[in-house]
Write a protein that holds these residues in place. Sequence first.
Motif, PDB file in Angstrom:
ATOM      1  N   LYS A 296       0.850  -1.185   0.000  1.00 33.66           N
ATOM      2  CA  LYS A 296       0.000   0.000   0.000  1.00 33.66           C
ATOM      3  C   LYS A 296       0.892   1.244   0.000  1.00 33.66           C
ATOM      4  O   LYS A 296       1.562   1.549   0.983  1.00 33.66           O
ATOM      5  N   VAL A 297       0.897   1.972  -1.120  1.00 27.26           N
ATOM      6  CA  VAL A 297       1.807   3.118  -1.241  1.00 27.26           C
ATOM      7  C   VAL A 297       1.421   4.275  -0.326  1.00 27.26           C
ATOM      8  O   VAL A 297       2.236   5.156  -0.073  1.00 27.26           O
ATOM      9  N   ASP A 298       0.189   4.273   0.178  1.00 26.43           N
ATOM     10  CA  ASP A 298      -0.148   5.252   1.216  1.00 26.43           C
ATOM     11  C   ASP A 298       0.906   5.231   2.311  1.00 26.43           C
ATOM     12  O   ASP A 298       1.268   6.276   2.863  1.00 26.43           O
ATOM     13  N   ARG A 299       1.370   4.030   2.610  1.00 26.51           N
ATOM     14  CA  ARG A 299       2.359   3.867   3.676  1.00 26.51           C
ATOM     15  C   ARG A 299       3.785   3.901   3.125  1.00 26.51           C
ATOM     16  O   ARG A 299       4.587   4.749   3.496  1.00 26.51           O
ATOM     17  N   SER A 300       4.107   2.961   2.234  1.00 24.11           N
ATOM     18  CA  SER A 300       5.499   2.794   1.806  1.00 24.11           C
ATOM     19  C   SER A 300       6.030   4.002   1.042  1.00 24.11           C
ATOM     20  O   SER A 300       7.182   4.409   1.234  1.00 24.11           O
ATOM     21  N   ALA A 301       5.212   4.608   0.200  1.00 24.89           N
ATOM     22  CA  ALA A 301       5.687   5.765  -0.561  1.00 24.89           C
ATOM     23  C   ALA A 301       5.780   7.013   0.306  1.00 24.89           C
ATOM     24  O   ALA A 301       6.588   7.909   0.028  1.00 24.89           O
ATOM     25  N   ALA A 302       4.966   7.088   1.363  1.00 27.14           N
ATOM     26  CA  ALA A 302       5.111   8.203   2.306  1.00 27.14           C
ATOM     27  C   ALA A 302       6.449   8.095   3.032  1.00 27.14           C
ATOM     28  O   ALA A 302       7.124   9.099   3.281  1.00 27.14           O
ATOM     29  N   TYR A 303       6.842   6.858   3.380  1.00 22.63           N
ATOM     30  CA  TYR A 303       8.150   6.654   3.989  1.00 22.63           C
ATOM     31  C   TYR A 303       9.263   7.002   2.998  1.00 22.63           C
ATOM     32  O   TYR A 303      10.264   7.634   3.359  1.00 22.63           O
ATOM     33  N   ALA A 304       9.095   6.597   1.740  1.00 19.05           N
ATOM     34  CA  ALA A 304      10.116   6.872   0.732  1.00 19.05           C
ATOM     35  C   ALA A 304      10.262   8.361   0.474  1.00 19.05           C
ATOM     36  O   ALA A 304      11.386   8.865   0.307  1.00 19.05           O
TER      37      ALA A 304
END
Length: 426
Positions: A296-304
């Motif tokens: 879920k990029v809501d999570r992983s891409a926010a971290y990135a």
Amino acid sequence: MTGRNFLFTSESVTEGHPDKVCDQISDAILDEFLTKDNTSRVAAETTVTTGMALVCGEITADCYVDIPQVVRNTIRNIGYTGSSSGGFDADTCAVLTSIDEQSTDIGQGVNKALESRNENSDTSTTETENIGAGDQGIMFGFACNETPELMPLPISLAHKLAYRLSQIRKQGLVKYLRPDGKSQVTVEYKDGKPYRIHTILLSTQHDPEINGISDNSKLQEIIKNDLKRLVIDYVFANESIKPDSDTIILINPSGRFVIGGPQGDSGLTGRKIIVDTYGGYSRHGGGAFSGKDPTKVDRSAAYASRYVAKNIVASGLAEKCEIELSYAIGVAEPLSIFVDTFGTGKISDEEISKLVSENFNLTPAGIIKQFDLRNLPAKNGGKFYQLLAAYGHMGRTDIDVPWEHTDKAELLRSLAQNDSKVLSLL
């Protein structure tokens, strides 16, 4: 906001806040599934109210997790037990679950990205490397040089106050405290830089009596004295900007805070997304983190995006940096990358954006691999994401968080220095 004079306020909440109870339950469930099966697809939502916790969502995994037991253990560790639980007790509350499998329509786009489904694409990569984004959306990351951890000062201070408030309760330094609590800090800025502490606000749930004293005015006086000494003075002892004689200090301004937690307000996963990130100082794409697996990029891409922004600031290329990423469900590559340094960049935002595109793998698979997101719970004794579910996902210094590393700062700096015009600015 560079060069302006203004007041800016950020808040945080303790782990006993009803919304944070839900975030921790959802992430505890995620931790358990990923520990047992690191390919688990998890979207777990929690709501709590007086005497009840409900977990619902979509989970696909090759393992069994006793979800009610995870829920009770999480509530117990937060501190809602026994006579002081206030209508929400780990051992007696009802735990309801309504779990389905992940939609196969979503799964087909995540399992294999659009790019790898193209008949002309390279099929030599593995399925794991070809995963697509788990949803569409926009994510923002931010960093600035106001604190050592490169976070805005107001949210950094608010988190420290909330964490300390919980710490003195759990350590038994103040025995009348209950789990629910909130903090808020207003910082005065001059010329765009933190200048002084304007207001400090603490609200804490407490017992109806303290050492046999039930008179509320006397109770609040005890609470104010204890929290001023054990929380505010403690936190600011090592801060470069401290409260002064004009700083406004408000402690339990409502006058009484006995009924709190899920008895006082219902809670819901994902309702504290500003607390989780930058305290409102940066923009937010709107997606919550807790209970979502790394696809879920809501999570992983926010971290990135935080990782990219922090490395840019750490490299000296800018004093402030905000990154926006956008994704389409089932597509691996981000649709857009936007960089804004608010006029503080040593090179243009377009040049920084080019550096980002060339030096960071921002596909879901690339992010998962870079941070080892699927294995972090197992590597940390079965508990990782739950630790992030209170006191912020960004700027953490108490645990080793991979997106807080600045391992690409020197690379960015050296690449920029290849331009002779930039060399004199760095």
